[in-house]
Design an enzyme around this catalytic site. Sequence first.
Site, short mmCIF file in Angstrom:
data_model
loop_
_atom_site.label_atom_id
_atom_site.label_comp_id
_atom_site.label_asym_id
_atom_site.label_seq_id
_atom_site.Cartn_x
_atom_site.Cartn_y
_atom_site.Cartn_z
N ARG A 133 0.59 -1.15 -0.25
CA ARG A 133 0.23 -0.08 0.13
C ARG A 133 0.59 1.08 -0.14
O ARG A 133 1.08 1.44 1.42
CB ARG A 133 -1.37 -0.16 1.28
CG ARG A 133 -1.43 1.38 1.14
CD ARG A 133 -3.06 1.31 2.58
NE ARG A 133 -1.81 1.86 3.15
CZ ARG A 133 -1.93 1.55 4.43
NH1 ARG A 133 -2.72 0.46 5.07
NH2 ARG A 133 -1.55 2.05 5.24
N GLU A 152 4.90 7.12 1.79
CA GLU A 152 5.41 5.85 2.49
C GLU A 152 4.61 4.35 2.25
O GLU A 152 3.54 4.78 0.92
CB GLU A 152 5.01 5.80 4.36
CG GLU A 152 4.17 4.98 5.13
CD GLU A 152 4.13 4.62 6.01
OE1 GLU A 152 5.36 4.78 6.45
OE2 GLU A 152 2.74 4.62 6.80
N ASN A 154 4.02 0.75 2.83
CA ASN A 154 4.24 -0.17 2.93
C ASN A 154 3.99 -1.59 2.58
O ASN A 154 3.72 -1.93 1.09
CB ASN A 154 2.86 -0.87 4.19
CG ASN A 154 2.07 0.99 4.74
OD1 ASN A 154 2.84 1.35 5.70
ND2 ASN A 154 2.00 1.76 4.00
N SER A 159 -3.06 -3.11 5.82
CA SER A 159 -4.06 -2.45 6.48
C SER A 159 -5.73 -2.48 5.81
O SER A 159 -5.39 -0.99 4.70
CB SER A 159 -3.79 -3.10 8.15
OG SER A 159 -4.13 -1.66 7.83
N LYS A 323 12.01 2.66 6.19
CA LYS A 323 11.80 3.64 6.05
C LYS A 323 12.72 4.00 5.63
O LYS A 323 13.08 5.22 4.43
CB LYS A 323 11.55 5.19 7.28
CG LYS A 323 9.84 4.34 8.09
CD LYS A 323 8.99 4.97 6.77
CE LYS A 323 7.49 5.21 8.11
NZ LYS A 323 7.47 3.20 8.40
N LYS A 381 11.25 10.01 11.51
CA LYS A 381 10.87 8.28 11.57
C LYS A 381 11.53 7.56 11.94
O LYS A 381 12.32 7.65 11.52
CB LYS A 381 10.43 8.36 10.37
CG LYS A 381 8.06 9.19 10.14
CD LYS A 381 7.75 9.17 8.81
CE LYS A 381 7.18 9.60 7.95
NZ LYS A 381 6.25 8.74 6.99
N GLU A 385 6.48 0.23 11.84
CA GLU A 385 4.94 0.60 11.27
C GLU A 385 4.33 0.27 12.75
O GLU A 385 4.01 0.33 13.23
CB GLU A 385 4.59 -0.75 10.74
CG GLU A 385 5.59 -0.85 9.38
CD GLU A 385 5.76 0.03 8.58
OE1 GLU A 385 4.98 1.06 8.34
OE2 GLU A 385 6.86 0.53 7.96
N GLY A 386 2.62 1.14 11.77
CA GLY A 386 1.20 0.99 12.82
C GLY A 386 0.49 1.96 13.68
O GLY A 386 -0.42 2.15 14.19
N ARG A 469 -7.89 7.78 4.60
CA ARG A 469 -7.94 7.31 5.95
C ARG A 469 -8.42 9.25 6.00
O ARG A 469 -7.49 9.56 6.05
CB ARG A 469 -7.09 7.16 6.94
CG ARG A 469 -7.20 5.37 6.61
CD ARG A 469 -5.55 5.19 7.63
NE ARG A 469 -4.77 5.25 6.45
CZ ARG A 469 -3.26 5.54 6.90
NH1 ARG A 469 -2.94 4.46 7.57
NH2 ARG A 469 -2.71 5.35 5.62
#
Length: 493
Positions: A133, A152, A154, A159, A323, A381, A385-386, A469
């Site tokens: 993603r 970024e 992923n 998700s 990253k 950063k 992740e998350g 989002r």
Amino acid sequence: MSAILNAATYPPTLTEEETANLAIALRDWSLSQGLIIRAPTESNAADEASMHVPLTLHPSPFPKNLFDQALGLQTVFNELYAKVADDYEFLTEITKELAGVDDFMSDLWKLYLEVDEISGGVPAQPLTLGLFRSDYLLHTTSTAEPSIRQVELNTISASFGGLSSRAADCHRFLRKSGLYGTAAGSEFLKDENMPVNPSARGLARGLGVAHNAYGVKDSIVLFVVQQRERNAFDQRWLEYYLLEDFGVVSVRASLEDIAEFGELDSITKELRYKGRHVAVVYYRAGYTPTDYTSPATWEARKKMELSKAIKCPSLATHFAGAKKVQQVLIDELVLAKFVPDADVRGQLRTTFVDILPLDDSELGKKARTLIETCPEKYVLKPQREGGGNNVYREKIPGYLKALKDETLWRGYILMELIEPPQDVRNAIIRAGKVTEGNVISELGVFGCVLWDSKSHEIKQNFEAGWLLRTKFADSEEGGVAAGFGSIDSVLLI
């Protein structure tokens, strides 16, 4: 961007009663149609209690040309990161540096080297599946039209593909039901401006394609999940479509479960879970240190990596999403190694922002100067992740100075802040409560790529839907499961 929507006309103004009716309809549709998330255990004694996912009342406006651009770039990014994952020397150079300053990356790297040694550098399964993603924010300046900038990419546990499909369906239902009213701004709410989102089926297709490539009838897809997973329903939609569209059964298991019930045949390298042959291992866990609760859970990951099951992602692909890799790839010469076509590189680079290392190089020295002189323009950063891991603006200098050892700075990258529009409004409903305000939306584009790491042949490569989002403009973090953002859908303008 509100100028495109005729100034202050969107979202349409609703009365208090209309807003209440809209919120009730949205909540009930979400609960009845699986647009849900498990409630935090600290707020409800029943572990299995569920609630609707945080969701915007209206779809949020997004320029159609930029939406199309993001979707069109996904297959290019898929191939780029597949090539990165296959480049042992490139990943070794980057990951060795991170392993020296980041304990989690060090543990993953040790596992990678151990697996490589045991397998003699020849993996039991050359095929790798990537369900990626790529995330973007709109970037605005006083002198130019909005553009997209990549936040970024992923490569593990990307998700909300399941729930984002349902969010688009929910907003379309509300429109058809007439609940958005007829006030100024409602004229933008048309079917042609509110696209159906294929992300749940698209990601399931990626898993199905990998299962078919494995070629063993009645084998399963193993979903590696966190214990007491709050976001299970997002994952369930992929399971349902995988069964419906491909006839493939999925089984869910934590690393702890796999440590106890997973078996690796030392000769055939077949992976079995509770006696069932595993064709594909799909990681929705394993990306954070807290997922590894004991040495046995690390052994479980090693067992899966040594097997001939197709991994999504492999350890190498997991590293490719660091990253630090994103920071290195903005260098034109490095990018050219993986993307030889100058025109294609140019398309990718239009989405890049400045990203700097925090090492002893000239770029690292530049980053240190910027942290002291204008930290308000940057975000710090780590390799995590998350959601909830970043440090923003003026907090950066103090955060870095508080680290016990300055060499730990190497585990971070300094990224130029993207400046999204500040004049977009929406309302977010979370746990039944509606809050209105200015919002910022982040577009994620899903992609599926299946490739052979031995021959470097791309077997399948396609874009697989999207995620929007949205958070309030005064919130720095944006993770939905982490409690910062909400699921949304696009209103193309």
